[in-house]
Scaffold this active site. Structure first.
Site, PDB file in Angstrom:
ATOM      1  N   CYS A  33       0.866  -1.166   0.000  1.00 36.40           N
ATOM      2  CA  CYS A  33       0.000   0.000   0.000  1.00 36.40           C
ATOM      3  C   CYS A  33       0.910   1.225   0.000  1.00 36.40           C
ATOM      4  CB  CYS A  33      -0.874  -0.005   1.238  1.00 36.40           C
ATOM      5  SG  CYS A  33      -1.686  -1.582   1.524  1.00 36.40           S
ATOM      6  N   ARG A  76       1.333   1.455  -6.087  1.00 36.79           N
ATOM      7  CA  ARG A  76       1.739   0.467  -5.079  1.00 36.79           C
ATOM      8  C   ARG A  76       0.578  -0.405  -4.630  1.00 36.79           C
ATOM      9  NH1 ARG A  76       6.428   1.224  -2.211  1.00 36.79           N
ATOM     10  NH2 ARG A  76       5.463   0.155  -0.481  1.00 36.79           N
ATOM     11  N   TRP A 129      -3.957  -1.856  -0.820  1.00 42.54           N
ATOM     12  CA  TRP A 129      -3.985  -3.128  -1.552  1.00 42.54           C
ATOM     13  C   TRP A 129      -4.415  -4.150  -0.510  1.00 42.54           C
ATOM     14  CZ3 TRP A 129      -1.469  -7.900  -1.347  1.00 42.54           C
ATOM     15  CH2 TRP A 129      -1.494  -8.667  -2.509  1.00 42.54           C
ATOM     16  N   ASN A 183       0.941   0.316   6.439  1.00 45.95           N
ATOM     17  CA  ASN A 183       1.362  -0.676   5.432  1.00 45.95           C
ATOM     18  C   ASN A 183       1.889  -1.884   6.182  1.00 45.95           C
ATOM     19  OD1 ASN A 183       0.867   1.161   3.461  1.00 45.95           O
ATOM     20  ND2 ASN A 183       2.998   1.436   2.835  1.00 45.95           N
ATOM     21  N   GLY A 184       1.635  -3.081   5.664  1.00 49.40           N
ATOM     22  CA  GLY A 184       2.167  -4.280   6.307  1.00 49.40           C
ATOM     23  C   GLY A 184       1.048  -5.108   6.921  1.00 49.40           C
ATOM     24  N   GLU A 207      10.391 -15.257 -18.362  1.00 49.01           N
ATOM     25  CA  GLU A 207      10.106 -13.846 -18.127  1.00 49.01           C
ATOM     26  C   GLU A 207       9.026 -13.345 -19.104  1.00 49.01           C
ATOM     27  OE1 GLU A 207      10.371 -11.792 -15.949  1.00 49.01           O
ATOM     28  OE2 GLU A 207      10.175  -9.853 -16.918  1.00 49.01           O
ATOM     29  N   LYS A 246       5.286 -11.777 -18.061  1.00 48.69           N
ATOM     30  CA  LYS A 246       4.796 -10.442 -18.470  1.00 48.69           C
ATOM     31  C   LYS A 246       3.407 -10.557 -19.074  1.00 48.69           C
ATOM     32  CE  LYS A 246       6.904  -8.407 -16.743  1.00 48.69           C
ATOM     33  NZ  LYS A 246       8.143  -8.342 -16.042  1.00 48.69           N
ATOM     34  N   GLU A 293       0.758 -11.267 -16.364  1.00 55.52           N
ATOM     35  CA  GLU A 293       0.437 -10.243 -15.364  1.00 55.52           C
ATOM     36  C   GLU A 293      -0.249  -9.024 -15.933  1.00 55.52           C
ATOM     37  OE1 GLU A 293       5.102  -8.863 -14.923  1.00 55.52           O
ATOM     38  OE2 GLU A 293       3.797  -8.642 -13.208  1.00 55.52           O
ATOM     39  N   HIS A 309       7.239 -34.238 -22.840  1.00 57.68           N
ATOM     40  CA  HIS A 309       7.068 -35.055 -21.635  1.00 57.68           C
ATOM     41  C   HIS A 309       5.765 -34.727 -20.917  1.00 57.68           C
ATOM     42  CE1 HIS A 309      11.024 -36.766 -22.151  1.00 57.68           C
ATOM     43  NE2 HIS A 309      11.460 -35.546 -22.422  1.00 57.68           N
ATOM     44  N   LYS A 319       3.159  -3.096  -6.615  1.00 58.98           N
ATOM     45  CA  LYS A 319       4.534  -2.954  -7.080  1.00 58.98           C
ATOM     46  C   LYS A 319       5.545  -3.580  -6.135  1.00 58.98           C
ATOM     47  CE  LYS A 319       7.766  -1.598  -9.790  1.00 58.98           C
ATOM     48  NZ  LYS A 319       7.986  -2.515 -10.919  1.00 58.98           N
TER      49      LYS A 319
HETATM   50  C1  F6R Z   1       6.880  -8.734 -12.362  1.00 58.06           C
HETATM   51  C2  F6R Z   1       7.292  -8.098 -11.150  1.00 58.06           C
HETATM   52  C3  F6R Z   1       7.457  -8.925  -9.925  1.00 58.06           C
HETATM   53  C4  F6R Z   1       8.723  -8.494  -9.170  1.00 58.06           C
HETATM   54  C5  F6R Z   1       8.822  -9.254  -7.837  1.00 58.06           C
HETATM   55  C6  F6R Z   1      10.083  -8.890  -7.075  1.00 58.06           C
HETATM   56  O1  F6R Z   1       6.834  -7.850 -13.426  1.00 58.06           O
HETATM   57  O2  F6R Z   1       7.507  -6.915 -11.097  1.00 58.06           O
HETATM   58  O3  F6R Z   1       7.485 -10.278 -10.228  1.00 58.06           O
HETATM   59  O4  F6R Z   1       9.832  -8.752  -9.965  1.00 58.06           O
HETATM   60  O5  F6R Z   1       7.710  -8.933  -7.045  1.00 58.06           O
HETATM   61  O6  F6R Z   1      10.122  -7.535  -6.777  1.00 58.06           O
HETATM   62  P1  F6R Z   1      11.470  -6.819  -6.385  1.00 58.06           P
HETATM   63  O7  F6R Z   1      12.356  -6.853  -7.566  1.00 58.06           O
HETATM   64  O8  F6R Z   1      11.059  -5.431  -6.016  1.00 58.06           O
HETATM   65  O9  F6R Z   1      12.041  -7.576  -5.235  1.00 58.06           O
END
Ligand code: F6R
Length: 611
Positions: free
Chosen positions: A2, A27, A74, A100-101, A484, A488, A491, A507, A606
């Site tokens: 948050c 966030r 969030w 937050n938390g 990766e 993307k 998400e 397999h 984020k």
């Molecule tokens: C995907 C994404 C997440 C972060 C993951 C780790 O696009 O952004 O999978 O990579 O939450 O976050 P950090 O790098 O901030 O530890």
């Protein structure tokens, strides 16, 4: 996850809080709220949904005052709703809290306070904190002591902003395992969970450490530890530009950040390999021969996209330095009882530097005397501060929830670490490195070439917009980029997508391939091309549509695939950075075509500061 912002000064707080929240919305974003002290009492407004809902309420029912706290949420405890939004208050609005938390023991405290007659209106853990402070306050303690007494009781992770009705000149901020900074102004001060929220007002901040409490007034900031001793803290001056936190003419932060990659990669490379140098300058990072001689085990640990960067790091350290490396996701690593001692090097990778699982992995390693090297973007973040050594990627604020530019910079950083280790242990000669250096210097221009031709990814996204299932396949480094690329697409486009090692397909998962299943085949590792091509033929024979991502000049695909995206040729260890760009662009344009909320995809936040 948050966002918190707070203000105390001589200006009206609501517009400052709302502007700060707009910078934090990425966030967490299922609801928002503010509480403002008007000199006599605390007034509060909260709204489910995006910030514009709160803004609409605020214009209908303006609140005034020069002290306030704000929050974007969030949801963790309780669904998104007006009542579950922050701030939370005691029943008579004596105390207001943003948080937050997670408060882990909130249920037992809630029961205890309920038995004393406290009435709870929300399903959140945070409301407990407001009532608990209120309980100690009504028992005759002052605001400051009441906060301390409440902190003695609560367990978990928290960043808190707290107001008290009877203290119109005070804002209290607390930090434990969740980031919080205090912004230093002239005749005004701020708090924020994230620097962009206050960057319009000040570049000077104090980073709070865990278990610190800041008592903030218009002209004064005091920081205390849990023993109530005052703590001296150095002012940190934020260097990056405010424009870095704005869209700068792009429709979304994600596409802006994708387009920043040539510059960011160039910066990482030139900071560490000056033009005149024939080595990598890892100044301040203890990875010299004598340090490495003490190490017999290396782990790379991270989450999500950072983990994918970590996998590439593992691959390269093993390839060039011939040292075995274990890569793991932090949420698994921390519960595995990993083998750690003073001969272990743990490399953690994190954009935010605040990811709870990654931070805990670091702490476990440190408790076991291992050395920790952090590859981090956010300067002054918890992971950066607690690691022994830090390789800052300095990619600027990454606002889009989906990580793009941080990934490329992380991969470059890990490559530099791998090449450096290889040279230190005598597995890479200066001549070999000279070639790599040339390739690294040429990389930004090659990324730009791919970005300039992004019409291809746009057209293909439109062509395959209706796909329901997508497979990304590849071998070796291409498989790691498949992971990766697939993440993307999931998400931001909410498309079901899986990444498979191309040779593993038969397999099991090949049973899922049917008419029109989309397969994105990464085939940029030349020595594995023929093998990947046979896997492509297998899926084509079962009706799949195939897009290949391949090296310029490779016409071995003719008649074998439906479409090809070509990328410039480069050293094979550097190629993954290039191979990933079309996958980023494809995901972006599919999401664009489907009309999803690209920068703030559903259910995501984020910075994941809870387990
Ligand atoms: C995907 C994404 C997440 C972060 C993951 C780790 O696009 O952004 O999978 O990579 O939450 O976050 P950090 O790098 O901030 O530890």
């Amino acid at each position: 996850m948050c966002g918190i912002v707070g203000y105390i000064g001589r200006q009206q707080a609501p517009p400052i809080l709302m502007e700060g929240l707009s910078k934090l919305e990425y966030r967490g974003y299922d609801s928002a709220g503010i509480a403002v002290h008007d000199g006599h009492k605390i007034n509060m407004l909260k709204a489910e949904g995006k910030l514009k809902n709160l803004a609409a309420k605020l214009s209908e029912n303006p609140v005034e005052g020069c002290v306030g706290i704000g929050h974007t949420r969030w949801a963790t405890h309780g669904a998104p709703s007006d009542v579950n939004s922050h701030p939370h208050t005691s029943e008579d609005m004596t105390i207001a809290v943003v948080h937050n938390g997670i408060i882990e023991n909130y249920l037992s405290i809630k029961e205890e306070l309920s038995a004393k007659g406290y009435r709870f209106v929300s399903e959140t853990d945070t409301e407990t904190v407001a009532h608990l402070i209120d309980f100690y306050y009504k028992a005759g303690n002052d605001f400051f002591d009441s906060v301390f007494m409440a902190l003695d009781r609560i367990e978990g992770a928290y960043a808190l902003g707290i107001l008290c009705k009877d203290y119109p000149d005070t804002l209290i901020a607390v930090r434990k395992n969740c980031p919080l900074v205090v912004g230093i102004g002239e005749g005004e001060n701020f708090i924020a969970s994230d620097i962009p929220a206050i960057l319009h007002h000040t570049r000077d901040v104090y980073f709070l450490d865990d278990n610190e409490i800041a008592v903030i007034k218009t002209d004064d900031i005091k920081i205390f530890d849990r023993e109530k001793n005052t703590v001296e803290r150095e002012v940190f001056n934020v260097k990056w530009d405010i424009d870095a936190a704005e869209k700068g003419g792009y429709e979304h932060f994600m596409i802006k950040e994708i387009n920043e990659q040539p510059k960011i990669v160039q910066d990482v490379v030139s900071r560490r390999i000056p033009e005149s140098s024939d080595t990598i300058d890892l100044e301040g990072i203890n990875l010299r021969k004598e340090d490495l001689e003490k190490i017999n085990r290396i782990y790379v640990v991270a989450c999500g996209t950072a983990y994918h960067a970590g996998l590439i790091g593992k691959h390269l350290i093993e390839k060039v330095a011939r040292i075995p490396v274990v890569a793991d996701v932090a949420s698994e690593f921390r519960y595995k009882d990993p083998i750690l001692d003073e001969h272990t090097l743990l490399i953690v990778v994190s954009q935010s530097g605040e990811t709870a699982d990654t931070l805990e992995a670091l702490r476990i390693a440190k408790r076991n005397n291992a050395r920790v090297l952090a590859v981090v973007n956010a300067v002054g973040s918890s992971i950066a501060r607690e690691a022994d050594d830090v390789f800052y990627i300095l990619a600027g604020p990454e606002i889009s929830v989906a990580s793009t530019k941080a990934f490329s910079a992380q991969v470059v950083a890990l490559e530099l670490i791998a090449f450096h280790i290889a040279m230190e242990v005598g597995k890479m000669t200066k001549e070999e490195f000279a070639e790599i250096k040339e390739e690294l210097y040429a990389l930004p221009a090659k990324i730009s070439t791919i970005l300039q031709k992004d019409k291809i990814e746009k057209l293909l996204a439109e062509k395959y917009l209706q796909s329901k299932n997508v497979f990304f396949i590849g071998r070796g480094l291409d498989y790691l980029i498949s992971m990766e690329g697939s993440l993307k697409l999931k998400e931001i486009a909410y498309l079901h997508s899986e990444a498979y090692a191309a040779g593993e397909l038969k397999h099991g998962p090949i049973a899922m391939i049917e008419d029109s299943t989309l397969v994105i085949a990464l085939a940029t590792q030349e020595e594995l091309f023929e093998k990947t091509l046979s896997n492509i033929k297998e899926v084509k024979a079962r009706g799949a549509k195939v897009i290949a991502i391949a090296l310029e000049g490779n016409d071995g695909f003719k008649g074998e695939v439906d479409d090809v995206i070509y990328i410039p040729r480069a050293n094979k260890m550097i190629t993954p950075i290039l191979a990933n760009i079309p996958a980023q662009l494809f995901a972006y344009y599919v999401a664009y075509g489907l009309g999803t909320d690209i920068d703030q995809p559903r259910n995501l936040a984020k910075s994941v500061t809870v387990e």
